[in-house]
Design a protein around this motif. Sequence first.
Motif, mmCIF file in Angstrom:
data_model
loop_
_atom_site.group_PDB
_atom_site.id
_atom_site.type_symbol
_atom_site.label_atom_id
_atom_site.label_comp_id
_atom_site.label_asym_id
_atom_site.label_seq_id
_atom_site.Cartn_x
_atom_site.Cartn_y
_atom_site.Cartn_z
ATOM 1 N N PRO A 41 -52.213 -33.807 -37.175
ATOM 2 C CA PRO A 41 -52.747 -35.176 -37.286
ATOM 3 C C PRO A 41 -53.331 -35.490 -38.660
ATOM 4 C CG PRO A 41 -53.404 -34.194 -35.207
ATOM 5 C CD PRO A 41 -52.779 -33.096 -36.021
ATOM 6 N N ILE A 42 -53.908 -34.487 -39.319
ATOM 7 C CA ILE A 42 -54.447 -34.690 -40.668
ATOM 8 C C ILE A 42 -53.313 -34.735 -41.687
ATOM 9 C CG2 ILE A 42 -55.997 -33.747 -42.431
ATOM 10 C CD1 ILE A 42 -57.470 -32.299 -40.125
ATOM 11 N N LEU A 43 -52.353 -33.818 -41.567
ATOM 12 C CA LEU A 43 -51.247 -33.752 -42.522
ATOM 13 C C LEU A 43 -50.387 -35.009 -42.485
ATOM 14 C CD1 LEU A 43 -50.092 -30.058 -41.943
ATOM 15 C CD2 LEU A 43 -51.413 -30.928 -43.867
ATOM 16 N N SER A 44 -50.246 -35.594 -41.295
ATOM 17 C CA SER A 44 -49.372 -36.761 -41.144
ATOM 18 C C SER A 44 -50.106 -38.075 -41.387
ATOM 19 C CB SER A 44 -48.750 -36.763 -39.747
ATOM 20 O OG SER A 44 -49.753 -36.779 -38.757
ATOM 21 N N ALA A 45 -51.418 -38.019 -41.610
ATOM 22 C CA ALA A 45 -52.201 -39.255 -41.781
ATOM 23 C C ALA A 45 -52.157 -39.802 -43.195
ATOM 24 C CB ALA A 45 -53.651 -39.010 -41.365
ATOM 25 N N GLY A 46 -51.688 -39.006 -44.147
ATOM 26 C CA GLY A 46 -51.650 -39.475 -45.530
ATOM 27 C C GLY A 46 -51.680 -38.304 -46.486
ATOM 28 N N HIS A 66 -42.973 -27.099 -46.387
ATOM 29 C CA HIS A 66 -41.673 -27.180 -45.713
ATOM 30 C C HIS A 66 -41.678 -28.223 -44.596
ATOM 31 C CE1 HIS A 66 -37.819 -25.750 -44.123
ATOM 32 N NE2 HIS A 66 -38.377 -25.772 -42.924
ATOM 33 N N PHE A 67 -42.736 -28.253 -43.770
ATOM 34 C CA PHE A 67 -42.741 -29.117 -42.589
ATOM 35 C C PHE A 67 -43.390 -30.482 -42.836
ATOM 36 C CE2 PHE A 67 -42.163 -24.931 -40.642
ATOM 37 C CZ PHE A 67 -41.111 -25.211 -39.777
ATOM 38 N N ALA A 68 -44.371 -30.543 -43.752
ATOM 39 C CA ALA A 68 -45.103 -31.802 -43.963
ATOM 40 C C ALA A 68 -44.667 -32.535 -45.215
ATOM 41 C CB ALA A 68 -46.607 -31.527 -44.005
ATOM 42 N N GLY A 69 -43.743 -31.965 -45.980
ATOM 43 C CA GLY A 69 -43.258 -32.648 -47.163
ATOM 44 C C GLY A 69 -44.029 -32.279 -48.412
ATOM 45 N N ALA A 70 -43.581 -32.806 -49.548
ATOM 46 C CA ALA A 70 -44.121 -32.424 -50.852
ATOM 47 C C ALA A 70 -45.226 -33.349 -51.349
ATOM 48 C CB ALA A 70 -42.986 -32.369 -51.872
ATOM 49 N N ARG A 71 -45.699 -34.279 -50.519
ATOM 50 C CA ARG A 71 -46.679 -35.251 -51.015
ATOM 51 C C ARG A 71 -48.082 -34.683 -51.142
ATOM 52 N NH1 ARG A 71 -47.773 -39.317 -45.894
ATOM 53 N NH2 ARG A 71 -47.872 -37.744 -44.256
ATOM 54 N N HIS A 72 -48.361 -33.558 -50.469
ATOM 55 C CA HIS A 72 -49.708 -32.984 -50.491
ATOM 56 C C HIS A 72 -49.919 -32.126 -51.739
ATOM 57 C CE1 HIS A 72 -50.096 -34.477 -46.470
ATOM 58 N NE2 HIS A 72 -49.130 -33.699 -46.018
ATOM 59 N N THR A 73 -51.151 -32.123 -52.252
ATOM 60 C CA THR A 73 -51.546 -31.249 -53.356
ATOM 61 C C THR A 73 -52.084 -29.956 -52.766
ATOM 62 O OG1 THR A 73 -52.127 -33.175 -54.695
ATOM 63 C CG2 THR A 73 -53.001 -31.047 -55.405
ATOM 64 N N LEU A 74 -51.521 -28.820 -53.170
ATOM 65 C CA LEU A 74 -51.830 -27.543 -52.536
ATOM 66 C C LEU A 74 -52.566 -26.615 -53.503
ATOM 67 C CD1 LEU A 74 -48.409 -26.923 -50.709
ATOM 68 C CD2 LEU A 74 -50.448 -28.078 -49.832
ATOM 69 N N TRP A 75 -53.596 -25.958 -52.963
ATOM 70 C CA TRP A 75 -54.372 -24.975 -53.711
ATOM 71 C C TRP A 75 -54.414 -23.665 -52.921
ATOM 72 C CZ3 TRP A 75 -57.829 -25.677 -58.123
ATOM 73 C CH2 TRP A 75 -57.736 -26.945 -58.705
ATOM 74 N N SER A 76 -54.279 -22.565 -53.625
ATOM 75 C CA SER A 76 -54.346 -21.233 -53.036
ATOM 76 C C SER A 76 -55.664 -20.582 -53.447
ATOM 77 C CB SER A 76 -53.154 -20.404 -53.539
ATOM 78 O OG SER A 76 -53.361 -19.027 -53.343
ATOM 79 N N GLY A 77 -56.500 -20.242 -52.464
ATOM 80 C CA GLY A 77 -57.772 -19.572 -52.733
ATOM 81 C C GLY A 77 -57.710 -18.150 -52.210
#
Length: 286
Positions: A41-46, A66-77
């Motif tokens: 629900p969070i990933l698909s909200a924007g 892969h599943f939610a698309g490339a629009r999100h900014t991702l950080w690895s901690g």
Amino acid sequence: MSLAQLLGKRLARQREFDQWARDMPGVHPLRHWHALRICWPILSAGRQTILDVGANPLPWLRTIRHFAGARHTLWSGCQGGESQKPQAAEGIQHLDVEFDIWSPFRQADATNTLPERTFSLITALYTIEYLYHPDAFLRAAADALTPNGAIVITASNVAGSHNILGLLRGGGLSANLDSLIRPQIPRPRVREYCWRELRDAAFAAGLAPVAHGFYDDPADRVNDEDQRKIESAASPLLSERPQLQSEMFLVLRKPTGLRRLRPAAAPFVHAARVRLGHLRARLRRA
């Protein structure tokens, strides 16, 4: 119609996810599936700015991409594990972090803070039980969240039926002391928590728990015929009392406006409830 369908891309079916888990090293077919289901629900909200904290964040971040698309900014901690850095082409930014400030194995050169008001979603999948205490992580995560941002935590459930059966058999819940004395990577698991402990720690960090739940991971059980028989007989109880299942999740939010008062008041409300319970018990005895 589900929220994900209303807002756009649908959540993948579990069969599709199983195929992805077979093809992508490091992806757990059940645990990462439930994490994706909880976060959907969070990933698909924007568009979200997402940080994952753990020993090996890359498989989970690749799953989101892969599943939610490339629009999100991702950080690895990377916390408490080998620092596997993402490739430049993946577009994943990397941090070496250390929130286990009480641990003899902590990385002194890693940062124990996060950029303030940066992330709208922070995930910690099976990370909490590798920390000597979750307070430092929750405080840093609360500072790093944007207003109304969310934290999703998954962990093993100390109140699960498998632990209860182990206690009845004369076992214990403490970690292997030898593994705690000898430094190793990945870091050894310290202990398991129940959802109420993590809820109280979240309140102390100024976070508001908004959801929690349980699910089972049969593949993670000991291959023991007697235990299987007991769990099969107890399955109706598990369906009625999901808190006895082996895995759990919590969703925490950073409250805004008047909602900030709820986490601040939580310790006082809890103390009042305890006193009220004692008073009721006294009246019953009288």
